[in-house]
Every structure is written in C-alpha cells, then in structure tokens.
Design a protein around this motif. Structure first.
Motif, PDB file in Angstrom:
ATOM      1  N   PRO A 225       0.757  -1.395  -0.013  1.00 15.55           N
ATOM      2  CA  PRO A 225       0.180   0.153  -0.154  1.00 15.55           C
ATOM      3  C   PRO A 225       0.773   1.140   0.073  1.00 15.55           C
ATOM      4  O   PRO A 225       0.679   2.281  -0.863  1.00 15.55           O
ATOM      5  CB  PRO A 225      -0.660  -0.125   1.327  1.00 15.55           C
ATOM      6  CG  PRO A 225      -0.965  -1.551   1.540  1.00 15.55           C
ATOM      7  CD  PRO A 225       0.342  -2.114   1.071  1.00 15.55           C
ATOM      8  N   ARG A 284     -13.164  12.387  -0.112  1.00 17.11           N
ATOM      9  CA  ARG A 284     -12.291  11.046   0.008  1.00 17.11           C
ATOM     10  C   ARG A 284     -13.294  10.115   0.770  1.00 17.11           C
ATOM     11  O   ARG A 284     -13.207   8.925   0.605  1.00 17.11           O
ATOM     12  CB  ARG A 284     -10.740  11.294   0.970  1.00 17.11           C
ATOM     13  CG  ARG A 284     -10.087  10.146   0.832  1.00 17.11           C
ATOM     14  CD  ARG A 284      -8.744  10.659   1.596  1.00 17.11           C
ATOM     15  NE  ARG A 284      -9.059  11.264   2.785  1.00 17.11           N
ATOM     16  CZ  ARG A 284      -8.624  12.529   3.191  1.00 17.11           C
ATOM     17  NH1 ARG A 284      -8.383  13.371   2.064  1.00 17.11           N
ATOM     18  NH2 ARG A 284      -8.685  12.949   4.433  1.00 17.11           N
ATOM     19  N   GLY A 288     -13.739   7.744  -2.024  1.00 15.36           N
ATOM     20  CA  GLY A 288     -12.575   6.995  -1.895  1.00 15.36           C
ATOM     21  C   GLY A 288     -11.271   7.451  -2.486  1.00 15.36           C
ATOM     22  O   GLY A 288     -11.224   8.434  -3.249  1.00 15.36           O
ATOM     23  N   SER A 289     -10.070   7.296  -1.846  1.00 18.40           N
ATOM     24  CA  SER A 289      -8.653   7.914  -2.168  1.00 18.40           C
ATOM     25  C   SER A 289      -8.436   7.748  -3.908  1.00 18.40           C
ATOM     26  O   SER A 289      -7.940   8.670  -4.397  1.00 18.40           O
ATOM     27  CB  SER A 289      -7.552   7.488  -1.308  1.00 18.40           C
ATOM     28  OG  SER A 289      -7.834   7.662  -0.117  1.00 18.40           O
ATOM     29  N   ASP A 290      -8.840   6.535  -4.109  1.00 18.90           N
ATOM     30  CA  ASP A 290      -8.187   6.303  -5.866  1.00 18.90           C
ATOM     31  C   ASP A 290      -8.773   7.164  -6.523  1.00 18.90           C
ATOM     32  O   ASP A 290      -8.324   7.756  -7.648  1.00 18.90           O
ATOM     33  CB  ASP A 290      -8.435   4.721  -5.903  1.00 18.90           C
ATOM     34  CG  ASP A 290      -7.780   4.362  -6.965  1.00 18.90           C
ATOM     35  OD1 ASP A 290      -6.642   4.616  -7.386  1.00 18.90           O
ATOM     36  OD2 ASP A 290      -8.537   3.821  -8.234  1.00 18.90           O
ATOM     37  N   ARG A 291     -10.173   7.520  -6.423  1.00 20.86           N
ATOM     38  CA  ARG A 291     -11.153   8.162  -7.478  1.00 20.86           C
ATOM     39  C   ARG A 291     -10.615   9.538  -7.190  1.00 20.86           C
ATOM     40  O   ARG A 291     -10.635  10.305  -8.060  1.00 20.86           O
ATOM     41  CB  ARG A 291     -12.679   7.849  -7.031  1.00 20.86           C
ATOM     42  CG  ARG A 291     -12.986   6.607  -7.638  1.00 20.86           C
ATOM     43  CD  ARG A 291     -14.572   6.613  -7.444  1.00 20.86           C
ATOM     44  NE  ARG A 291     -15.151   5.245  -7.909  1.00 20.86           N
ATOM     45  CZ  ARG A 291     -16.548   4.753  -7.809  1.00 20.86           C
ATOM     46  NH1 ARG A 291     -17.234   5.820  -6.949  1.00 20.86           N
ATOM     47  NH2 ARG A 291     -16.819   3.681  -8.033  1.00 20.86           N
ATOM     48  N   ARG A 397      -4.125   4.096 -12.265  1.00 22.91           N
ATOM     49  CA  ARG A 397      -5.220   3.705 -11.455  1.00 22.91           C
ATOM     50  C   ARG A 397      -5.326   1.979 -11.723  1.00 22.91           C
ATOM     51  O   ARG A 397      -6.071   1.473 -11.004  1.00 22.91           O
ATOM     52  CB  ARG A 397      -6.467   4.275 -12.296  1.00 22.91           C
ATOM     53  CG  ARG A 397      -7.720   3.835 -11.450  1.00 22.91           C
ATOM     54  CD  ARG A 397      -8.831   4.626 -11.642  1.00 22.91           C
ATOM     55  NE  ARG A 397      -9.942   4.269 -10.681  1.00 22.91           N
ATOM     56  CZ  ARG A 397     -11.268   4.815 -10.866  1.00 22.91           C
ATOM     57  NH1 ARG A 397     -11.716   5.257 -11.891  1.00 22.91           N
ATOM     58  NH2 ARG A 397     -12.224   4.346  -9.870  1.00 22.91           N
ATOM     59  N   PRO A 403      -4.536   2.802  -1.980  1.00 26.20           N
ATOM     60  CA  PRO A 403      -5.026   1.836  -0.810  1.00 26.20           C
ATOM     61  C   PRO A 403      -6.372   1.976  -0.776  1.00 26.20           C
ATOM     62  O   PRO A 403      -6.960   3.133  -0.407  1.00 26.20           O
ATOM     63  CB  PRO A 403      -3.998   1.954   0.337  1.00 26.20           C
ATOM     64  CG  PRO A 403      -2.774   2.590  -0.373  1.00 26.20           C
ATOM     65  CD  PRO A 403      -3.312   3.427  -1.306  1.00 26.20           C
ATOM     66  N   ARG A 404      -6.983   0.646  -0.432  1.00 30.52           N
ATOM     67  CA  ARG A 404      -8.497   0.883  -0.066  1.00 30.52           C
ATOM     68  C   ARG A 404      -8.573   1.223   1.510  1.00 30.52           C
ATOM     69  O   ARG A 404      -7.409   1.164   2.153  1.00 30.52           O
ATOM     70  CB  ARG A 404      -9.211  -0.634  -0.148  1.00 30.52           C
ATOM     71  CG  ARG A 404      -9.294  -1.069  -1.398  1.00 30.52           C
ATOM     72  CD  ARG A 404      -9.932  -2.549  -1.446  1.00 30.52           C
ATOM     73  NE  ARG A 404      -9.321  -3.605  -0.716  1.00 30.52           N
ATOM     74  CZ  ARG A 404      -8.143  -4.177  -1.060  1.00 30.52           C
ATOM     75  NH1 ARG A 404      -7.756  -3.930  -2.250  1.00 30.52           N
ATOM     76  NH2 ARG A 404      -7.440  -4.962  -0.482  1.00 30.52           N
ATOM     77  N   ARG A 405      -9.713   1.590   2.206  1.00 33.00           N
ATOM     78  CA  ARG A 405      -9.748   2.279   3.528  1.00 33.00           C
ATOM     79  C   ARG A 405      -9.085   1.458   4.320  1.00 33.00           C
ATOM     80  O   ARG A 405      -8.398   2.035   5.320  1.00 33.00           O
ATOM     81  CB  ARG A 405     -11.164   2.503   3.671  1.00 33.00           C
ATOM     82  CG  ARG A 405     -11.331   3.080   4.910  1.00 33.00           C
ATOM     83  CD  ARG A 405     -12.971   3.409   5.590  1.00 33.00           C
ATOM     84  NE  ARG A 405     -13.002   3.481   6.913  1.00 33.00           N
ATOM     85  CZ  ARG A 405     -12.787   4.917   7.053  1.00 33.00           C
ATOM     86  NH1 ARG A 405     -12.560   5.895   6.262  1.00 33.00           N
ATOM     87  NH2 ARG A 405     -12.863   5.248   8.349  1.00 33.00           N
ATOM     88  N   ASP A 406      -9.200   0.120   4.440  1.00 32.63           N
ATOM     89  CA  ASP A 406      -8.703  -0.470   5.759  1.00 32.63           C
ATOM     90  C   ASP A 406      -7.468  -1.321   5.149  1.00 32.63           C
ATOM     91  O   ASP A 406      -6.883  -2.148   6.116  1.00 32.63           O
ATOM     92  CB  ASP A 406      -9.789  -1.582   6.089  1.00 32.63           C
ATOM     93  CG  ASP A 406     -10.876  -0.831   6.650  1.00 32.63           C
ATOM     94  OD1 ASP A 406     -10.780   0.109   7.305  1.00 32.63           O
ATOM     95  OD2 ASP A 406     -11.952  -1.351   6.545  1.00 32.63           O
ATOM     96  N   GLU A 407      -6.753  -1.193   4.026  1.00 29.34           N
ATOM     97  CA  GLU A 407      -5.803  -1.872   3.428  1.00 29.34           C
ATOM     98  C   GLU A 407      -4.376  -1.239   4.095  1.00 29.34           C
ATOM     99  O   GLU A 407      -4.219  -0.160   3.878  1.00 29.34           O
ATOM    100  CB  GLU A 407      -5.575  -1.893   1.925  1.00 29.34           C
ATOM    101  CG  GLU A 407      -4.693  -2.486   1.314  1.00 29.34           C
ATOM    102  CD  GLU A 407      -4.478  -2.582  -0.252  1.00 29.34           C
ATOM    103  OE1 GLU A 407      -3.595  -3.286  -0.711  1.00 29.34           O
ATOM    104  OE2 GLU A 407      -5.265  -1.719  -0.737  1.00 29.34           O
TER     105      GLU A 407
END
Length: 412
Positions: A225, A284, A288-291, A397, A403-407
């Motif tokens: 991550p 966010r 989510g962070s990636d978008r 992308r 990283p996903r929220r909990d990753e």
C-alpha cells in the motif's frame, strides 16, 4: 457509504486542542513570510536573467534538498526530540533569510548566490518537514488526524492566497530586500511557540543513522500500500511542478505582467488550495482515495491547457484557482494515506521518504520542463506536462491503485 459508517469529524475539530491551535497560528505567520520570500526570489531572478531554466530552478532549488536530505531528516526526526529538531531547522532558516536580506540590500546578489540561498532555505525545510508532520500526532487525537493534516494544509495555502499578493505589493513599493526581511522576522513567532510547547513523549530509541534509514526504506519497499502511494506521489509531482516553476516566465513573457500580476496568479492558486483542503475530506470519505487522486490529476492537467493556449490574465487566474484546488487535494490525500499506514516508531522516516519521492519529482519536473521551455517554448513544456498527468492518471489507476480504506491501515 454504509449506514453503520460514522460520519467524518468536523473539519475544525482539531482546534479544540490548545497546542494545535497555537502552533497552527504561528505556522500560518511563518508560511506567510515564506510565500512572500518565494515570490520575491522568483521575481528577482527574472530581473537577474532571461533564462527560463534559471527561473525554473528557483522553484527546483527549494525542493531539491528534500530529495537529497529528507531520508536523513526522517531518521533524525525518529532518533531525536522532534520539537528540538523543528527548533533547529526554524532557527537555521531564520539565519539564512537574514543573510539573504543583507546580501540583497547591499545589491550583492547574483543568479547563483540567489539559488544558493534558496537551496539553504530548502535544506531547513527538508530537516523540518518529517519532524513537523510526525509531530501532528502529538497535537491531536487519532480520529482528528486527517482533519489536522488538512488544516495544516489550509494554513499553508491561506498564506499562499494572501502572501503572493502582499509580496508583489511589497516588492513594487519597497523592494525585494524588505520582503526577504519580513520572512526572516516571521520565523520568530513559531520559534517562540515551539519553545513553550512541551508535549509528553517517550524518549526516542536511538539507532545508527544508516540502520535507521535502512529500516524506513525497507518498510516502504515491502509495504505494497505504501509503495503505491509513493508511485502516485512521484507521478503527480513530476507533471504538476511545471505550472509553478514556469509561472514567473509565463507572467513576464506571455502576459507581459508585473510582480503584482505574478502575486495575483499565486494568490488565486492559494485560494483554490483552501477550497480544495476544505472539500477533500468529504470527497475522500464519499468516493475513496483512488477516485479522488485520479480525478484531481486530470483536473490539474485540464487547468494547464488554457494557460498554454491563451495569453489572457483572466484565464490564467481561473486556471491557477482550479490547479490550486487539485494540488492540495492530491497532496493531502497522499499525506493522510502515508500517516495512517506508517508505524509510530518509524513515522518520521516514512514521511521523509514520501517527501523525498514527491518533492524530488517536483524538482526533477521543474528542471526538465524548464529545459524544454528553453529549447522549445513555454506552451510546449506545458503541453508535455499535461500529457504526462493524463497518461499517468489513467495508467496508474490500474497499475498502482491507491490503498483501500482498511488496506495496511495502522491507525483507527
């Protein structure tokens, strides 16, 4: 968003903590002085030389030390009292700024000596950065950490909104030496606040410098991550550096503006940054962070197109406002992602590696795009910067998603 997901804390929640509040105000004053000095240095270089590369190197010289020294600074931040590290850095920058003021007042400044002074201030910034960012955890609770990071970003960009216009006005009325002197004075308030702040911390466990650095690099290299966050930071930093690095040349050569025009453009960038910092937390949380990272990269790229295609001041100011919002949304998102996934005992080193990668990419981008502008043209450099941001935003992308929220998350 799930019904069971608690809403994000208020964006102003960290101001409940007296230490954060006092440091934030002092940091705002210091940032104001730094922005005034930055405008004065960039505009002074346009008076000293016609080289687009040397003008762009004013921006690069402020970030090159972060690339070269940040990893060592991170080890220092984890091996020593972070408050004392910040005090040492702020005192050093005060001394350098005072020397720059004197040299300018005596009319003894040259392009190379100006770059030397900006490099020296950059060294202080490199030393201060990891200790400063790691100390935010000592000022607020874990739940308020993202909001505290955003508020610190707002302080920087609030200064960026007012400082450039004030700097341009000061330069036109009393000259660059006075602007440099005001920055030297601005460090004093922050030094006083840091002297009075006495956080309760466990004594740091010291290790040899090289061992400490190796530990931080090993963690960042092995954490998937964190590694993806660093890749996104490098890609954005390299492409986005062109806007600020080339802005003095754009104002002088394409807009035929003055130092006040330059300050106005930077003020618009700062105003957009404040809006971005206030909105990015909710964005966010929702998307989510990636978008968010992908979107703001594309938005920043789009903002540079009118700057490359037109010579309109109104379009340039509007583009600067949009770019400022995208800039701060990206850097805040990356910073939060690093803080939430870095162990406390090596936090300074992790943040220093993030700074080295992101701001080192900015220095490399400023140099490369300044060179392209000299060899070809300013619009060509901006088009290349735009293409880089669009390409990396789409490609990463899939190759290096945020990283996903909990990753890999280490904080609640």
């Amino acid at each position: 968003m799930s019904p069971d997901t608690p809403p994000p804390p208020s964006a102003l929640a960290p101001f409940r903590y007296p230490a954060f509040r006092a440091i934030w105000i002092a940091n705002l004053a210091s940032n104001m002085g730094s922005m005034i000095q930055s405008v004065a240095a960039a505009w002074l270089m346009t008076d000293l030389t016609n080289s687009h590369l040397l003008i762009a190197l004013v921006q690069a010289s402020a970030t090159i030390p972060i690339l070269l020294l940040a990893v060592f600074a991170g080890a220092i931040a984890d091996n020593f009292d972070r408050r004392r590290v910040m005090l040492a850095a702020q005192t050093g920058m005060l001394i350098v700024s005072a020397a720059l003021t004197l040299a300018t007042w005596l009319d003894a400044i040259t392009p190379l000596s100006l770059l030397f002074f900006t490099l020296a201030v950059g060294c202080g910034t490199a030393l201060n950065g990891p200790a400063w960012q790691a100390s935010v955890r000592l000022q607020v609770g874990p739940r308020d950490l993202p909001q505290a990071i955003a508020l610190n970003t707002i302080a920087y960009n609030l200064a960026r909104s007012v400082g450039p216009a004030l700097g341009g006005l000061l330069i036109s009325i009393v000259g660059t030496a006075a602007a440099f002197g005001l920055n030297a004075i601005s460090y004093i308030l922050l030094i006083v606040v840091l002297l009075r702040w006495r956080p309760e911390t466990a004594p740091p466990r010291r290790t040899s410098m090289l061992t400490a650095i190796a530990t931080g690099i090993r963690f960042c290299a092995h954490s998937d991550p964190v590694r993806r966050v660093l890749i996104r930071g490098f890609a954005f930093g390299f492409g986005a550096a062109g806007f600020q690095a080339l802005l003095p040349s754009l104002v002088r050569d394409r807009l035929h503006g003055t130092e006040i025009t330059y300050g106005l453009c930077l003020a618009a960038f700062g105003a957009g940054s404040i809006v971005g910092a206030l909105c990015v937390g909710a964005a966010r949380h929702r998307w989510g962070s990636d978008r968010v990272v992908t979107a703001v990269s594309l938005i920043f790229a789009a903002a540079m197109l009118p700057v490359a295609l037109t010579t309109s001041l109104a379009w340039t100011v509007a583009a600067a406002f949009v770019a400022g919002g995208a800039w701060v949304s990206m850097l805040t998102t990356l910073n939060v992602a690093m803080q939430l996934r870095s162990p406390e005992e090596i936090l300074g080193r992790c943040l220093s590696i993030y700074q080295a990668v992101t701001f080192g990419a900015m220095a490399l981008g400023a140099y490369t795009l300044g060179l392209i502008a000299d060899l070809s043209s300013l619009p060509a450099a901006l088009f290349i910067s735009t293409g880089w941001l669009v390409l990396t935003a789409i490609l990463l992308r899939f190759v290096a998603p945020m990283p996903r929220r909990d990753e890999g998350r280490l904080l609640p």
